[in-house]
Motif scaffolding. Sequence first.
Motif, short mmCIF file in Angstrom:
data_model
loop_
_atom_site.label_atom_id
_atom_site.label_comp_id
_atom_site.label_asym_id
_atom_site.label_seq_id
_atom_site.Cartn_x
_atom_site.Cartn_y
_atom_site.Cartn_z
N UNK A 333 0.85 -1.19 0.00
CA UNK A 333 0.00 0.00 0.00
C UNK A 333 0.89 1.24 0.00
N UNK A 334 0.33 2.35 -0.43
CA UNK A 334 1.09 3.56 -0.65
C UNK A 334 0.65 4.69 0.28
N UNK A 335 1.62 5.29 0.98
CA UNK A 335 1.36 6.48 1.79
C UNK A 335 2.03 7.65 1.07
N UNK A 336 1.25 8.50 0.45
CA UNK A 336 1.79 9.53 -0.43
C UNK A 336 2.52 10.63 0.36
N UNK A 337 3.61 11.10 -0.25
CA UNK A 337 4.35 12.22 0.32
C UNK A 337 5.22 11.89 1.51
N UNK A 338 5.47 10.61 1.77
CA UNK A 338 6.28 10.21 2.91
C UNK A 338 7.62 9.58 2.48
N UNK A 339 8.00 9.81 1.23
CA UNK A 339 9.23 9.21 0.71
C UNK A 339 10.40 10.16 0.70
N UNK A 340 11.31 9.97 -0.27
CA UNK A 340 12.53 10.79 -0.38
C UNK A 340 12.23 12.09 -1.12
N UNK A 341 13.07 13.09 -0.86
CA UNK A 341 12.91 14.37 -1.54
C UNK A 341 13.37 14.27 -2.99
N UNK A 342 12.64 14.96 -3.87
CA UNK A 342 13.03 15.08 -5.26
C UNK A 342 13.73 16.42 -5.49
N UNK A 343 14.26 16.61 -6.70
CA UNK A 343 14.97 17.85 -7.01
C UNK A 343 14.05 19.07 -6.94
N UNK A 344 12.76 18.87 -7.23
CA UNK A 344 11.83 20.01 -7.22
C UNK A 344 11.27 20.30 -5.83
N UNK A 345 11.77 19.59 -4.81
CA UNK A 345 11.32 19.84 -3.44
C UNK A 345 10.16 18.98 -3.00
N UNK A 346 9.49 18.31 -3.91
CA UNK A 346 8.39 17.41 -3.54
C UNK A 346 8.99 16.09 -3.03
N UNK A 347 8.11 15.25 -2.48
CA UNK A 347 8.59 13.98 -1.94
C UNK A 347 7.91 12.80 -2.61
N UNK A 348 8.63 11.70 -2.65
CA UNK A 348 8.05 10.46 -3.15
C UNK A 348 7.12 9.87 -2.10
N UNK A 349 6.80 8.59 -2.26
CA UNK A 349 5.83 7.93 -1.38
C UNK A 349 6.51 6.89 -0.49
N UNK A 350 5.79 6.48 0.53
CA UNK A 350 6.23 5.38 1.39
C UNK A 350 5.44 4.14 0.97
N UNK A 351 6.13 3.12 0.52
CA UNK A 351 5.50 1.87 0.08
C UNK A 351 5.52 0.88 1.25
N UNK A 352 4.31 0.54 1.72
CA UNK A 352 4.17 -0.32 2.90
C UNK A 352 3.74 -1.71 2.45
N UNK A 353 4.58 -2.70 2.71
CA UNK A 353 4.28 -4.08 2.34
C UNK A 353 3.83 -4.85 3.59
N UNK A 354 2.68 -5.53 3.47
CA UNK A 354 2.09 -6.27 4.59
C UNK A 354 2.70 -7.67 4.64
N UNK A 355 3.11 -8.07 5.84
CA UNK A 355 3.64 -9.42 6.05
C UNK A 355 2.86 -10.08 7.18
N UNK A 356 2.09 -11.11 6.84
CA UNK A 356 1.27 -11.79 7.85
C UNK A 356 2.17 -12.58 8.78
N UNK A 357 2.07 -12.29 10.07
CA UNK A 357 2.90 -12.94 11.08
C UNK A 357 2.22 -14.20 11.61
N UNK A 358 2.93 -15.32 11.51
CA UNK A 358 2.41 -16.60 12.00
C UNK A 358 2.98 -16.86 13.39
N UNK A 359 2.13 -16.99 14.40
CA UNK A 359 2.63 -17.20 15.77
C UNK A 359 3.28 -18.57 15.93
#
Length: 393
Positions: A333-359
Amino acid sequence: MSTKDFIEKDFYKVLGVPKDATEAEIKKAYRKLAREYHPDANKGNAKAEERFKEISEANDILGDPKKRKEYDEARALFGNGGFRPGPGAGGGNFNFDLGDLFGGGPQGGGGAPGGFGGGIGDVFGGLFNRGGPGTTRTQPRRGQDIDTEVTLTFTEAIEGATVPLRMSSQAPCKACSGTGDKNGTPRVCPTCVGTGQVARGSGGGFSLTDPCPDCKGRGLIAEHPCLDCKGSGRAKSSRTMQVRIPAGVTDSQRIRLRGKGAPGERGGPSGDLYVVVHVDPHPVFGRRDDNLTVTVPVTFTEAALGGEVKVPTLGGPSLTLKLPPGTPNGRTMRARGKGAFRKDGTRGDLLVTVEVSVPKDLSGEARDALEAYREATAGEDPRAELFEAAKGA
């Protein structure tokens, strides 16, 4: 660099690239060799230091489109037999493989002396950035470029950082104020009359210029040589500079800081500083272009029934993502604007990958609940479609 060196040195061979190499290929070859032969990685190794100087010199020419064009033209004209005296060479007439290079076209054997469309001294004066015949003043000399490296943390690379860099380079000698003379009163070199260059005959009615052997290209001679710089006017200088690394830099990126290199001579501009950035990995976050990545573990019930999960961000507060019911393992899933800075001052996204935890360990109550769930879903086979597709393929 003398005209002879400019013509005879094969900079393509120094970098190990073909003559039709692209700018990207030249840059890649330089970075690889610079890292291998950098003085910091080969302390006390004189051969590695000399090799590093050759690599830097080659990159200075081939990495600049204008200088590379001049170099290729000079090599084509002189370096590989492209220029050759014609039958009337004694009279100043020549044949050229490059066509109407001089504007007036080649003049075949037997013509009047000096049959060029323009003065050959003017042509090469422009090509090698040197003054033409009669020049009597020493030109300002640009300072050398400096290559260095810096290591940043992952967070510093994303957000930018100001770091101290200690550099050593040639600078005007402080003891003699750059004059080379301990009394501060050098005299004009009588050999080159202050130009710093002497003509060298090459046959065929023309000459090239080399640095004056008496003043080493300075145009000045010290009657009383400075003890610190031995009359050169230049001495090794160390300095610490605060350098701002812009936000969003990537690992192995090479940054150019104009005018931050070695000081020039005789009023010439300073060289440039090139900084190769190395980035340490982060224990939680990764990077994909301008996006940051993170893997977040979730429970089986959160994935199956849906819910809200907290996700960490780099250098900021956590955020909450809503998981839809039936979220599969590995979904991103994508969280917009939480990534790295670009040359124009805007930011990329944070890509969140879900991992199901087995107890690994279950309480008795949890085990009974799962056994009941297994009985309730006994008729379901998640692999049925897989086998059907395998049969039909």
